[in-house]
Design a protein around this motif. Structure first.
Motif, PDB file in Angstrom:
ATOM      1  N   SER A   9       0.831  -1.210   0.000  1.00 13.76           N
ATOM      2  CA  SER A   9       0.000   0.000   0.000  1.00 13.76           C
ATOM      3  C   SER A   9       0.860   1.252   0.000  1.00 13.76           C
ATOM      4  CB  SER A   9      -0.919   0.020   1.223  1.00 13.76           C
ATOM      5  OG  SER A   9      -1.783  -1.066   1.214  1.00 13.76           O
ATOM      6  N   ARG A  10       1.856   1.267   0.847  1.00 10.63           N
ATOM      7  CA  ARG A  10       2.743   2.423   0.954  1.00 10.63           C
ATOM      8  C   ARG A  10       3.480   2.679  -0.349  1.00 10.63           C
ATOM      9  NH1 ARG A  10       7.931   2.582   1.756  1.00 10.63           N
ATOM     10  NH2 ARG A  10       8.100   0.396   2.335  1.00 10.63           N
ATOM     11  N   ILE A  11       4.029   1.633  -0.943  1.00 10.62           N
ATOM     12  CA  ILE A  11       4.804   1.790  -2.181  1.00 10.62           C
ATOM     13  C   ILE A  11       3.899   2.177  -3.346  1.00 10.62           C
ATOM     14  CG2 ILE A  11       6.175   0.506  -3.878  1.00 10.62           C
ATOM     15  CD1 ILE A  11       7.462  -0.937  -1.435  1.00 10.62           C
ATOM     16  N   LEU A  12       2.725   1.555  -3.444  1.00 13.92           N
ATOM     17  CA  LEU A  12       1.802   1.920  -4.529  1.00 13.92           C
ATOM     18  C   LEU A  12       1.376   3.382  -4.429  1.00 13.92           C
ATOM     19  CD1 LEU A  12      -0.548  -1.157  -5.006  1.00 13.92           C
ATOM     20  CD2 LEU A  12       0.922  -0.102  -6.703  1.00 13.92           C
ATOM     21  N   LEU A  13       0.991   3.818  -3.240  1.00 13.98           N
ATOM     22  CA  LEU A  13       0.616   5.224  -3.073  1.00 13.98           C
ATOM     23  C   LEU A  13       1.800   6.146  -3.374  1.00 13.98           C
ATOM     24  CD1 LEU A  13      -1.716   5.611   0.041  1.00 13.98           C
ATOM     25  CD2 LEU A  13      -2.220   6.112  -2.333  1.00 13.98           C
ATOM     26  N   GLY A  14       2.977   5.756  -2.928  1.00 13.58           N
ATOM     27  CA  GLY A  14       4.169   6.564  -3.191  1.00 13.58           C
ATOM     28  C   GLY A  14       4.459   6.700  -4.675  1.00 13.58           C
ATOM     29  N   VAL A  15       4.397   5.606  -5.404  1.00  8.32           N
ATOM     30  CA  VAL A  15       4.657   5.643  -6.845  1.00  8.32           C
ATOM     31  C   VAL A  15       3.592   6.465  -7.563  1.00  8.32           C
ATOM     32  CG1 VAL A  15       4.685   4.199  -8.927  1.00  8.32           C
ATOM     33  CG2 VAL A  15       5.984   3.501  -6.922  1.00  8.32           C
ATOM     34  N   ILE A  16       2.333   6.254  -7.204  1.00  9.22           N
ATOM     35  CA  ILE A  16       1.238   6.980  -7.865  1.00  9.22           C
ATOM     36  C   ILE A  16       1.374   8.478  -7.634  1.00  9.22           C
ATOM     37  CG2 ILE A  16      -1.254   7.400  -7.797  1.00  9.22           C
ATOM     38  CD1 ILE A  16      -1.566   4.344  -7.315  1.00  9.22           C
ATOM     39  N   GLU A  54      -0.169  21.874  -4.921  1.00 11.49           N
ATOM     40  CA  GLU A  54      -0.658  20.497  -4.810  1.00 11.49           C
ATOM     41  C   GLU A  54       0.347  19.500  -5.381  1.00 11.49           C
ATOM     42  OE1 GLU A  54      -3.966  17.409  -6.443  1.00 11.49           O
ATOM     43  OE2 GLU A  54      -4.191  19.500  -6.991  1.00 11.49           O
ATOM     44  N   LYS A  55       0.910  19.808  -6.532  1.00 11.63           N
ATOM     45  CA  LYS A  55       1.850  18.872  -7.151  1.00 11.63           C
ATOM     46  C   LYS A  55       3.138  18.760  -6.343  1.00 11.63           C
ATOM     47  CE  LYS A  55      -0.948  17.653 -10.226  1.00 11.63           C
ATOM     48  NZ  LYS A  55      -1.571  16.339 -10.141  1.00 11.63           N
ATOM     49  N   THR A  56       3.573  19.855  -5.736  1.00 12.42           N
ATOM     50  CA  THR A  56       4.743  19.803  -4.865  1.00 12.42           C
ATOM     51  C   THR A  56       4.468  18.916  -3.658  1.00 12.42           C
ATOM     52  OG1 THR A  56       5.407  22.015  -5.574  1.00 12.42           O
ATOM     53  CG2 THR A  56       6.359  21.197  -3.521  1.00 12.42           C
ATOM     54  N   LEU A  57       3.289  19.065  -3.069  1.00 12.91           N
ATOM     55  CA  LEU A  57       2.905  18.235  -1.935  1.00 12.91           C
ATOM     56  C   LEU A  57       2.817  16.761  -2.337  1.00 12.91           C
ATOM     57  CD1 LEU A  57       2.239  18.583   1.034  1.00 12.91           C
ATOM     58  CD2 LEU A  57      -0.151  18.809   0.403  1.00 12.91           C
ATOM     59  N   ALA A  74       2.817  11.893   5.890  1.00  9.36           N
ATOM     60  CA  ALA A  74       2.470  11.839   4.465  1.00  9.36           C
ATOM     61  C   ALA A  74       1.027  11.393   4.273  1.00  9.36           C
ATOM     62  CB  ALA A  74       3.430  10.901   3.729  1.00  9.36           C
ATOM     63  N   VAL A  75       0.603  10.416   5.049  1.00 13.40           N
ATOM     64  CA  VAL A  75      -0.783   9.932   4.957  1.00 13.40           C
ATOM     65  C   VAL A  75      -1.751  11.047   5.349  1.00 13.40           C
ATOM     66  CG1 VAL A  75      -2.438   8.312   5.969  1.00 13.40           C
ATOM     67  CG2 VAL A  75      -0.180   7.513   5.270  1.00 13.40           C
ATOM     68  N   ALA A  76      -1.428  11.790   6.388  1.00 15.16           N
ATOM     69  CA  ALA A  76      -2.298  12.892   6.818  1.00 15.16           C
ATOM     70  C   ALA A  76      -2.349  14.007   5.770  1.00 15.16           C
ATOM     71  CB  ALA A  76      -1.811  13.447   8.158  1.00 15.16           C
ATOM     72  N   LEU A  77      -1.203  14.320   5.172  1.00 18.44           N
ATOM     73  CA  LEU A  77      -1.171  15.383   4.163  1.00 18.44           C
ATOM     74  C   LEU A  77      -1.897  14.985   2.881  1.00 18.44           C
ATOM     75  CD1 LEU A  77       2.512  16.632   4.548  1.00 18.44           C
ATOM     76  CD2 LEU A  77       0.426  17.797   5.263  1.00 18.44           C
ATOM     77  N   LEU A  78      -1.904  13.701   2.573  1.00 19.67           N
ATOM     78  CA  LEU A  78      -2.576  13.235   1.355  1.00 19.67           C
ATOM     79  C   LEU A  78      -4.089  13.099   1.513  1.00 19.67           C
ATOM     80  CD1 LEU A  78      -0.112  10.545  -0.006  1.00 19.67           C
ATOM     81  CD2 LEU A  78      -0.614  12.776  -0.989  1.00 19.67           C
ATOM     82  N   ALA A  79      -4.593  13.115   2.735  1.00 19.77           N
ATOM     83  CA  ALA A  79      -6.027  12.910   2.966  1.00 19.77           C
ATOM     84  C   ALA A  79      -6.905  13.904   2.198  1.00 19.77           C
ATOM     85  CB  ALA A  79      -6.335  12.934   4.458  1.00 19.77           C
ATOM     86  N   PRO A  80      -6.660  15.220   2.288  1.00 21.44           N
ATOM     87  CA  PRO A  80      -7.532  16.135   1.537  1.00 21.44           C
ATOM     88  C   PRO A  80      -7.346  16.015   0.026  1.00 21.44           C
ATOM     89  CG  PRO A  80      -5.824  17.363   2.695  1.00 21.44           C
ATOM     90  CD  PRO A  80      -5.720  15.946   3.150  1.00 21.44           C
TER      91      PRO A  80
END
Length: 129
Positions: A9-16, A54-57, A74-80
């Motif tokens: 999950s972590r790697i897939l989200l990171g790559v995406i 957004e793209k920088t984040l 990272a998970v918290a920042l990606l939530a919105p």
């Protein structure tokens, strides 16, 4: 098995998100992106600085997830961002709805994995040092 699913999950989200962030810079710089962006999504970014922010984040969070550092942050920042992606594809552009749902499921799994970390944010009276 629990740790394997976490790493996947972590790697897939990171790559995406790393790929989406880099792709967004191609859009910002007016180059041909390697993944086309829907006009509905681009209409949301009337001001260029919002797209840059957004793209920088997305790039920062993608790198953090891939490096396995500060993953709860990272998970918290990606939530919105993920919430906006899902809502965009549910209401405006149905073309990538399966990908949006997959992002949501991966994100929810990471939220559940780190639930003890996030539950501390909801304490009414935090412990006094």
């Amino acid at each position: 098995m629990k740790h394997l699913l976490f790493h996947v999950s972590r790697i897939l989200l990171g790559v995406i998100f790393l790929g989406a962030g880099i792709n967004g810079y191609f859009v910002i710089l007016q180059f041909d992106p390697f993944i086309p962006t829907s006009p509905e999504a681009m209409a949301l970014f009337e001001f260029q600085y919002l797209l840059v922010a957004e793209k920088t984040l997305e790039v920062i969070c993608g790198v953090l997830l891939l490096c396995n550092r500060f993953v709860p942050l990272a998970v918290a920042l990606l939530a919105p961002i993920i919430a906006n992606i899902v809502l965009l594809h549910v209401f405006l552009d149905h073309s990538l709805l399966p990908l949006a749902i997959a992002l949501l499921l991966l994100h929810v799994y990471l939220l559940i994995y780190y639930k003890n970390t996030f539950m501390k944010l909801l304490e009414k009276q935090p412990p006094v040092p």
